[in-house]
Write a protein that holds these residues in place. Structure first.
Motif, PDB file in Angstrom:
ATOM      1  N   LYS A  22      -8.118   1.496 -44.013  1.00 29.02           N
ATOM      2  CA  LYS A  22      -7.329   2.698 -44.279  1.00 29.02           C
ATOM      3  C   LYS A  22      -8.272   3.843 -44.610  1.00 29.02           C
ATOM      4  CE  LYS A  22      -3.465   4.185 -47.268  1.00 29.02           C
ATOM      5  NZ  LYS A  22      -2.440   4.285 -46.223  1.00 29.02           N
ATOM      6  N   LEU A  30      -3.802   6.972 -52.815  1.00 28.69           N
ATOM      7  CA  LEU A  30      -3.694   5.605 -52.296  1.00 28.69           C
ATOM      8  C   LEU A  30      -2.426   4.943 -52.812  1.00 28.69           C
ATOM      9  CD1 LEU A  30      -4.963   3.174 -50.794  1.00 28.69           C
ATOM     10  CD2 LEU A  30      -6.206   2.634 -52.917  1.00 28.69           C
ATOM     11  N   TYR A  31      -2.159   5.097 -54.107  1.00 29.24           N
ATOM     12  CA  TYR A  31      -0.895   4.618 -54.681  1.00 29.24           C
ATOM     13  C   TYR A  31      -0.586   5.443 -55.928  1.00 29.24           C
ATOM     14  CZ  TYR A  31      -4.004   1.837 -57.744  1.00 29.24           C
ATOM     15  OH  TYR A  31      -4.981   1.437 -58.615  1.00 29.24           O
ATOM     16  N   SER A  39      -1.276  -5.466 -52.982  1.00 28.37           N
ATOM     17  CA  SER A  39      -2.516  -5.597 -52.230  1.00 28.37           C
ATOM     18  C   SER A  39      -3.725  -5.359 -53.130  1.00 28.37           C
ATOM     19  CB  SER A  39      -2.567  -4.586 -51.072  1.00 28.37           C
ATOM     20  OG  SER A  39      -1.532  -4.787 -50.147  1.00 28.37           O
ATOM     21  N   TYR A  41      -7.298  -3.499 -53.035  1.00 28.58           N
ATOM     22  CA  TYR A  41      -7.974  -2.429 -52.292  1.00 28.58           C
ATOM     23  C   TYR A  41      -9.450  -2.410 -52.682  1.00 28.58           C
ATOM     24  CZ  TYR A  41      -3.154  -0.768 -51.750  1.00 28.58           C
ATOM     25  OH  TYR A  41      -1.806  -0.671 -51.480  1.00 28.58           O
ATOM     26  N   ILE A  94     -11.058   2.519 -47.066  1.00 29.04           N
ATOM     27  CA  ILE A  94     -10.541   1.444 -47.909  1.00 29.04           C
ATOM     28  C   ILE A  94     -10.311   0.182 -47.081  1.00 29.04           C
ATOM     29  CG2 ILE A  94      -8.556   0.699 -49.309  1.00 29.04           C
ATOM     30  CD1 ILE A  94     -10.172   2.757 -50.729  1.00 29.04           C
ATOM     31  N   CYS A  95     -10.647  -0.977 -47.667  1.00 31.99           N
ATOM     32  CA  CYS A  95     -10.275  -2.274 -47.100  1.00 31.99           C
ATOM     33  C   CYS A  95      -9.117  -2.825 -47.923  1.00 31.99           C
ATOM     34  CB  CYS A  95     -11.446  -3.251 -47.148  1.00 31.99           C
ATOM     35  SG  CYS A  95     -12.845  -2.781 -46.111  1.00 31.99           S
ATOM     36  N   GLN A  96      -8.029  -3.168 -47.249  1.00 34.06           N
ATOM     37  CA  GLN A  96      -6.821  -3.643 -47.935  1.00 34.06           C
ATOM     38  C   GLN A  96      -6.543  -5.092 -47.541  1.00 34.06           C
ATOM     39  OE1 GLN A  96      -3.310  -1.413 -46.910  1.00 34.06           O
ATOM     40  NE2 GLN A  96      -1.933  -2.703 -48.116  1.00 34.06           N
TER      41      GLN A  96
END
Length: 212
Positions: A22, A30-31, A39, A41, A94-96
Motif C-alpha cells: 500500500k 492509514l487508519y 491487519s 502494517y 506499507i506492507c499489510q
C-alpha cells in the motif's frame, strides 16, 4: 522486515505471497481511531506517526514508525478497533498482512512471535520512559535527551529531525514555539547549529548531555 529476517528464503517467499502493498502520500491516513483492527502494517519505506486526540482535539504523538517498524499488533490477538491514528509524514510504502494469514504463520513459525514480543517489549520500555519524562523532567531536559539519543551513532553528530517542530512538540509534550525557542537558546550557547529548518549539527555533546 526485521520480524521476518531470521527466516530462510523459502519461508520468506511463503509469507510474501500473503503480503499486500500500500502506498500513502504525505498526510494520508492509514487508519483512524475506531476503525477495525484486522491487519499488521509494516513500514517498508517512509515514516508514519501514531497519535491520539484528546477530548479537546489536541494531538499527542505516541511514536514515530521508521522502515521495519510495525503497527496494528493488537489484531494478532483479538478482534478490536484502533485507539489511535496512523498518518504518513512523507510518501510511505506499507506492507499489510491480514490477521488470519499472520496467525497461521505464528502457529507454523513460532520464532516470529518471539521477534514481535521483543519489539513490543522495547516499545513498552520506551513508553514508560516517555511517561516518566513528561511527569518529572523539564522541557529543556526532554529536548536535550531527544537530541542526544537521536544524534547517538550519527556520523559527525549531524542529522535531520525525523518530524516537523509541530510534531516534535506534540511528541515531547510542549509547544512548537517552545521547541524553536529552546533550539535557539542551545544554538546561542554553542551546543548545536541549526543548518536548516530541520537539519541539526551537535557541536558540544558533553554540554548537551549536561542538561539531561
Amino acid at each position: 522486515m526485521p520480524i521476518f529476517n531470521h527466516l530462510d528464503k523459502e519461508k520468506m517467499d511463503e509469507i510474501m505471497e500473503k503480503v499486500h502493498h500500500k502506498m500513502l502520500q504525505k498526510g494520508e491516513v492509514l487508519y483512524r481511531a475506531g476503525d477495525e483492527s484486522d491487519s499488521l502494517y509494516i513500514v517498508q519505506r517512509g515514516k508514519i506517526k501514531i497519535y491520539r486526540l484528546s477530548e479537546t482535539g489536541k494531538e499527542q504523538i505516541v511514536r514515530i514508525l521508521f522502515p521495519g517498524d510495525f503497527t496494528g499488533e493488537l489484531a494478532l490477538f483479538k478482534q478490536s478497533v484502533h485507539d489511535s491514528y496512523a498518518e504518513a509524514l512523507i510518501e510511505t510504502s506499507i506492507c499489510q498482512i491480514q490477521r488470519k494469514d499472520l496467525q497461521q504463520f505464528l502457529l507454523k513459525y513460532p520464532s516470529i512471535s518471539l521477534e514481535i514480543l521483543k519489539e513490543l517489549s522495547n516499545r513498552l520500555d520506551q513508553s514508560e520512559k516517555q511517561v516518566t519524562r513528561f511527569a518529572t523532567e523539564k522541557v529543556d531536559t526532554r529536548i536535550a535527551l531527544f537530541l542526544a539519543e537521536y544524534a547517538n551513532g550519527e556520523e559527525r553528530m549531524e542529522f535531520t529531525l525525523p518530524m516537523s517542530k509541530k510534531d516534535l512538540a506534540s511528541y515531547l509534550g510542549t509547544t512548537p514555539e517552545t521547541i524553536s525557542r529552546k533550539l535557539a537558546e542551545f544554538e546561542d550557547a554553542g551546543i548545536l547549529r541549526q543548518k536548516s529548518n530541520k537539519r541539526i549539527k551537535i557541536l558540544d555533546i558533553n554540554r548537551l548531555q549536561s542538561i539531561i
